[in-house]
Write a protein that holds these residues in place. Structure first.
Motif, short mmCIF file in Angstrom:
data_model
loop_
_atom_site.label_atom_id
_atom_site.label_comp_id
_atom_site.label_asym_id
_atom_site.label_seq_id
_atom_site.Cartn_x
_atom_site.Cartn_y
_atom_site.Cartn_z
N THR A 33 0.86 -1.18 0.00
CA THR A 33 0.00 0.00 0.00
C THR A 33 0.90 1.24 0.00
O THR A 33 1.78 1.38 0.85
N VAL A 34 0.66 2.13 -0.98
CA VAL A 34 1.46 3.36 -1.12
C VAL A 34 0.50 4.51 -1.29
O VAL A 34 -0.45 4.42 -2.08
N VAL A 35 0.73 5.62 -0.60
CA VAL A 35 -0.09 6.80 -0.83
C VAL A 35 0.78 7.88 -1.50
O VAL A 35 1.88 8.18 -1.04
N ASN A 36 0.29 8.39 -2.63
CA ASN A 36 0.94 9.50 -3.33
C ASN A 36 0.06 10.73 -3.11
O ASN A 36 -1.15 10.65 -3.30
N TYR A 37 0.68 11.83 -2.73
CA TYR A 37 -0.15 13.00 -2.44
C TYR A 37 0.50 14.27 -2.95
O TYR A 37 1.71 14.37 -3.11
N LYS A 38 -0.35 15.27 -3.21
CA LYS A 38 0.10 16.56 -3.69
C LYS A 38 0.56 17.38 -2.49
O LYS A 38 -0.16 17.49 -1.51
N MET A 39 1.74 17.92 -2.58
CA MET A 39 2.22 18.80 -1.52
C MET A 39 1.36 20.06 -1.52
O MET A 39 1.06 20.61 -2.57
N SER A 40 0.96 20.51 -0.33
CA SER A 40 0.15 21.73 -0.31
C SER A 40 1.05 22.91 -0.68
O SER A 40 2.17 23.02 -0.19
N SER A 41 0.55 23.74 -1.58
CA SER A 41 1.39 24.85 -2.08
C SER A 41 1.40 26.00 -1.09
O SER A 41 0.52 26.17 -0.30
#
Length: 207
Positions: free
Chosen positions: A199-207
């Motif tokens: 299980t891997v979570v990819n997420y957008k860094m908050s700008s």
């Protein structure tokens, strides 16, 4: 010797697929709750893997997951899946904010047959469930470091199959999911002996 054989745990490919689909159902529901995709009052407590897990009680979500996971189980029992993705997008801009990848890898089990469809695993079910419990705990803990989703979000589930797989007519084929400058966090893996699941979570860094 004969009694030992009789009580030997025996997981088939179908049984392994069921264990994984059960985990995916609890895992995806837990993600929807932890990430605040739907209001907390839309979830009910249930006990599984020695943990309290929150499950959506929305009939549409339950039906959607049931359909996706039924197909997943069928394909997984034939080792036709590479991964499943739970994709969270901004409902207004359609931007992908998070993608949870559940990567599947076929394993040889006890390797006592040359027929890949008849492989079995004697791995203890309690041990498998303990491994799953550790992953579920990590899913719950991700809220402490994943960016806050401060917009209205929706989710979708994608099944990544082998090229030769027949897709049900009512389903759409979709392109790859892309998150620019994504950060990835690898959670623990677990194995049934016939399938290893990461299980891997990819997420957008908050700008």
């Amino acid at each position: 010797m004969s009694t030992a054989q009789a009580t030997k745990n025996c997981i088939t490919l179908k049984g392994s697929a069921q264990i994984i689909v059960e985990y995916l159902n609890y895992g995806i529901n837990s993600i929807l709750f932890q990430r605040g995709i739907y209001p907390a009052e839309n979830f009910d407590n249930t006990q599984q893997y020695g943990l309290t897990i929150l499950m959506s009680k929305d009939p549409k979500i339950k039906e959607f997951l049931q359909n996706v996971l039924k197909q997943t189980e069928e394909w997984l029992a034939k080792n036709m899946i590479n991964k499943i993705s739970c994709v969270i997008t901004n409902a207004h801009t359609k931007e992908v904010l998070e993608c949870w990848d559940f990567k599947m890898q076929a394993e040889m089990g006890d390797g006592e047959t040359n027929d890949p469809t008849k492989l079995t695993s004697s791995k203890d079910l309690t041990r498998i469930q303990n491994e799953i419990r550790d992953v579920m705990r990590q899913i719950s803990a991700t809220v402490s470091y994943l960016p806050l989703l401060d917009c209205i979000c929706t989710f979708d589930v994608m099944i990544h199959t082998l090229q030769s797989t027949e897709i049900p007519t009512e389903w759409n084929e979709t392109g790859a999911v892309f998150i620019p400058n994504a950060q990835a966090v690898q959670l623990r893996s677990f194995s049934t002996g016939l399938h290893k699941l990461d299980t891997v979570v990819n997420y957008k860094m908050s700008s």
